[in-house]
Scaffold this motif. Structure first.
Motif, PDB file in Angstrom:
ATOM      1  N   LYS A   8      11.901  24.847   7.727  1.00  0.00           N
ATOM      2  CA  LYS A   8      11.764  24.578   9.305  1.00  0.00           C
ATOM      3  C   LYS A   8      13.492  24.206  10.031  1.00  0.00           C
ATOM      4  N   VAL A   9      13.574  24.468  11.059  1.00  0.00           N
ATOM      5  CA  VAL A   9      14.696  24.219  11.762  1.00  0.00           C
ATOM      6  C   VAL A   9      14.700  23.522  12.962  1.00  0.00           C
ATOM      7  N   ALA A  10      15.551  22.307  13.164  1.00  0.00           N
ATOM      8  CA  ALA A  10      15.359  21.389  14.302  1.00  0.00           C
ATOM      9  C   ALA A  10      16.673  21.464  14.954  1.00  0.00           C
ATOM     10  N   ILE A  11      16.617  20.901  16.154  1.00  0.00           N
ATOM     11  CA  ILE A  11      17.643  20.368  16.773  1.00  0.00           C
ATOM     12  C   ILE A  11      17.586  19.114  17.388  1.00  0.00           C
ATOM     13  N   VAL A  12      18.385  18.077  16.990  1.00  0.00           N
ATOM     14  CA  VAL A  12      18.272  16.717  17.540  1.00  0.00           C
ATOM     15  C   VAL A  12      19.199  16.492  18.404  1.00  0.00           C
ATOM     16  N   ALA A  13      18.990  16.789  19.705  1.00  0.00           N
ATOM     17  CA  ALA A  13      20.027  16.738  20.869  1.00  0.00           C
ATOM     18  C   ALA A  13      20.259  15.068  21.115  1.00  0.00           C
ATOM     19  N   GLY A  14      21.433  14.646  20.761  1.00  0.00           N
ATOM     20  CA  GLY A  14      21.673  13.339  21.143  1.00  0.00           C
ATOM     21  C   GLY A  14      21.261  12.418  19.696  1.00  0.00           C
ATOM     22  N   GLY A  15      21.758  13.195  18.585  1.00  0.00           N
ATOM     23  CA  GLY A  15      21.346  12.452  17.401  1.00  0.00           C
ATOM     24  C   GLY A  15      22.565  11.541  16.814  1.00  0.00           C
ATOM     25  N   THR A  16      23.210  10.973  17.512  1.00  0.00           N
ATOM     26  CA  THR A  16      24.313  10.308  17.210  1.00  0.00           C
ATOM     27  C   THR A  16      24.048   8.936  16.464  1.00  0.00           C
ATOM     28  N   ARG A  17      23.248   8.162  17.213  1.00  0.00           N
ATOM     29  CA  ARG A  17      22.515   7.203  16.900  1.00  0.00           C
ATOM     30  C   ARG A  17      21.367   6.880  17.233  1.00  0.00           C
ATOM     31  N   GLY A  18      20.803   5.564  16.950  1.00  0.00           N
ATOM     32  CA  GLY A  18      19.433   5.098  17.423  1.00  0.00           C
ATOM     33  C   GLY A  18      18.364   6.056  17.366  1.00  0.00           C
ATOM     34  N   ALA A  19      17.389   6.187  18.111  1.00  0.00           N
ATOM     35  CA  ALA A  19      16.374   7.125  17.904  1.00  0.00           C
ATOM     36  C   ALA A  19      16.652   8.472  17.323  1.00  0.00           C
ATOM     37  N   GLY A  20      17.774   9.039  17.863  1.00  0.00           N
ATOM     38  CA  GLY A  20      18.080  10.347  17.390  1.00  0.00           C
ATOM     39  C   GLY A  20      18.493  10.505  15.879  1.00  0.00           C
ATOM     40  N   ARG A  21      19.241   9.482  15.696  1.00  0.00           N
ATOM     41  CA  ARG A  21      19.634   9.196  14.284  1.00  0.00           C
ATOM     42  C   ARG A  21      18.311   9.063  13.201  1.00  0.00           C
ATOM     43  N   GLY A  22      17.694   8.070  13.458  1.00  0.00           N
ATOM     44  CA  GLY A  22      16.507   8.219  12.851  1.00  0.00           C
ATOM     45  C   GLY A  22      15.558   9.174  12.796  1.00  0.00           C
ATOM     46  N   THR A  23      15.467   9.811  13.700  1.00  0.00           N
ATOM     47  CA  THR A  23      14.688  11.294  13.911  1.00  0.00           C
ATOM     48  C   THR A  23      15.309  12.290  12.943  1.00  0.00           C
ATOM     49  N   ALA A  24      16.560  12.564  13.120  1.00  0.00           N
ATOM     50  CA  ALA A  24      17.349  13.588  12.192  1.00  0.00           C
ATOM     51  C   ALA A  24      17.079  13.240  10.955  1.00  0.00           C
ATOM     52  N   VAL A  25      17.259  12.221  10.541  1.00  0.00           N
ATOM     53  CA  VAL A  25      17.349  11.735   9.109  1.00  0.00           C
ATOM     54  C   VAL A  25      15.691  11.770   8.465  1.00  0.00           C
ATOM     55  N   GLU A  26      14.823  11.267   9.157  1.00  0.00           N
ATOM     56  CA  GLU A  26      13.271  11.642   8.552  1.00  0.00           C
ATOM     57  C   GLU A  26      12.883  12.955   8.750  1.00  0.00           C
ATOM     58  N   LEU A  27      13.345  13.764   9.567  1.00  0.00           N
ATOM     59  CA  LEU A  27      13.181  15.385   9.462  1.00  0.00           C
ATOM     60  C   LEU A  27      13.967  15.724   8.303  1.00  0.00           C
ATOM     61  N   GLY A  28      15.149  15.615   8.029  1.00  0.00           N
ATOM     62  CA  GLY A  28      15.780  15.829   6.854  1.00  0.00           C
ATOM     63  C   GLY A  28      14.935  15.282   5.516  1.00  0.00           C
ATOM     64  N   ALA A  29      14.355  14.289   5.599  1.00  0.00           N
ATOM     65  CA  ALA A  29      13.755  14.091   4.516  1.00  0.00           C
ATOM     66  C   ALA A  29      12.461  14.538   4.041  1.00  0.00           C
ATOM     67  N   MET A  30      11.912  15.282   5.159  1.00  0.00           N
ATOM     68  CA  MET A  30      10.905  16.328   4.782  1.00  0.00           C
ATOM     69  C   MET A  30      11.354  17.661   4.505  1.00  0.00           C
ATOM     70  N   GLY A  31      12.670  17.707   4.293  1.00  0.00           N
ATOM     71  CA  GLY A  31      13.278  19.119   4.022  1.00  0.00           C
ATOM     72  C   GLY A  31      13.806  20.005   5.215  1.00  0.00           C
ATOM     73  N   ALA A  32      13.869  19.657   6.360  1.00  0.00           N
ATOM     74  CA  ALA A  32      14.342  20.464   7.306  1.00  0.00           C
ATOM     75  C   ALA A  32      15.842  20.477   7.635  1.00  0.00           C
ATOM     76  N   THR A  33      16.204  21.738   8.120  1.00  0.00           N
ATOM     77  CA  THR A  33      17.643  21.885   8.385  1.00  0.00           C
ATOM     78  C   THR A  33      17.832  21.018   9.950  1.00  0.00           C
ATOM     79  N   VAL A  34      18.647  20.352  10.050  1.00  0.00           N
ATOM     80  CA  VAL A  34      18.724  19.600  11.380  1.00  0.00           C
ATOM     81  C   VAL A  34      20.195  19.700  12.067  1.00  0.00           C
ATOM     82  N   TYR A  35      20.100  20.304  13.122  1.00  0.00           N
ATOM     83  CA  TYR A  35      21.355  20.354  13.874  1.00  0.00           C
ATOM     84  C   TYR A  35      21.537  19.265  14.735  1.00  0.00           C
ATOM     85  N   VAL A  36      22.608  18.267  14.552  1.00  0.00           N
ATOM     86  CA  VAL A  36      22.669  17.106  15.222  1.00  0.00           C
ATOM     87  C   VAL A  36      23.615  17.185  16.173  1.00  0.00           C
TER      88      VAL A  36
END
Length: 305
Positions: A8-36
């Motif tokens: 799966k492929v995700a864009i986390v727009a505004g992934g620099t810090r905070g909720a965006g960073r937490g979201t990007a990392v947890e999506l990655g932990a489940m195997g996703a490709t994440v554009y931060v």
């Protein structure tokens, strides 16, 4: 962690810090490709002048088990956003998850100040950063997301629709408009992408222990409980991983369309999906804020985490 989001492929727009960073990392932990995406890189900082970077977030995504791809994007620049979407399409051929977590208005927000005493330019800038960025990003990204049935859009906000329906004296009108508008953006997108098999929701963390919040309380994530000495209600706070796990749970749920158009919270979804915060607890912040903090009761998280 399971790898339910591998491929799966995700864009986390505004992934620099905070909720965006937490979201990007947890999506990655489940195997996703994440554009931060974000404006702060190791080469330059945004107007917020914070040290966290999109590269660091992307590295954390990869370390968690996914693939993190940092892309410098000002989400008010529609050409940059279009270029981001074209790149995702060219490199991956699909988009499964779009998280609109763009904010960047902390330094412009004056809480507890009446409208006529607020700096108008600062307030209007907040609306541009918090609303226009989300609209531009969805406008550019939804055609790619709609190509694959089952796409998920998460509009990250602060407060549930129910909680934000009442304006509080100590609030800030521009901040209030921004966060309520984002919830409405989720509702509107839900109606439009449903015919393509998509789901859009608004999602709020509780009292988020962002990097800036930890600094404000003079603590780290390791000793965050010490922050309760400054404000006892800080005991209900949650790490960015918690809301990230809420997004990951939604993305991995084949029946996520049941939430289409809903205003959700990390604490509420934890009760449904069974995930916990990083410390193993399950804080229900908005219920606590309503029933304890706003009610003027002494801080006591018993039964709330």
């Amino acid at each position: 962690m399971t790898r339910e989001l591998e491929g799966k492929v995700a864009i986390v727009a505004g992934g620099t810090r905070g909720a965006g960073r937490g979201t990007a990392v947890e999506l990655g932990a489940m195997g996703a490709t994440v554009y931060v995406t974000g404006r702060t890189t190791r080469a330059a900082r945004s107007e917020m002048d914070r040290p966290e970077t999109i590269e660091e977030t992307a590295e954390r995504v990869t370390a968690a088990g996914g693939e993190g791809v940092p892309v410098e994007v000002d989400h008010l620049d529609r050409d940059r956003v279009r270029a981001l979407v074209r790149r995702v399409d060219a490199e991956r051929g699909r988009l499964d998850v779009l998280v609109n977590d763009i904010w960047g208005g902390d330094h412009l927000t004056e809480f507890g100040t009446r409208l006529w005493d607020l700096d108008l330019d600062r307030g209007l800038r907040v609306l541009r950063l918090a609303i226009d960025t989300h609209i531009i990003t969805s406008h550019c990204a939804l055609p790619l997301l709609n190509r694959t049935p089952g796409g998920l859009v998460v509009e990250m906000t602060d407060g549930t629709a129910e909680y934000n329906a009442r304006y509080r004296k100590e609030a800030n009108l521009f901040y209030d408009l921004a966060k309520v508008a984002v919830i409405r953006l989720a509702t509107a997108q839900a109606a439009e992408i449903a015919e393509h098999g998509g789901t859009a929701v608004a999602l709020t963390p509780g009292w988020l222990r962002s990097e800036a919040m930890l600094e404000h309380f003079g603590v780290t994530e390791e000793n965050w409980t010490d922050g309760a000495a400054k404000d006892p209600h800080f005991a209900i706070s949650e790490s960015p991983a918690y809301v990230g796990r809420a997004v990951a749970a939604l993305a991995a749920d084949p029946d996520r369309a049941r939430w289409n158009g809903a205003s959700l919270s990390s604490g509420g979804l934890a009760q449904v999906y069974g995930f916990t915060d990083a410390d193993g607890s399950r804080p229900d912040a908005w219920r606590y804020i309503t029933e304890v903090e706003d009610a003027g009761k002494p801080a006591d998280v018993t039964g709330y985490r």
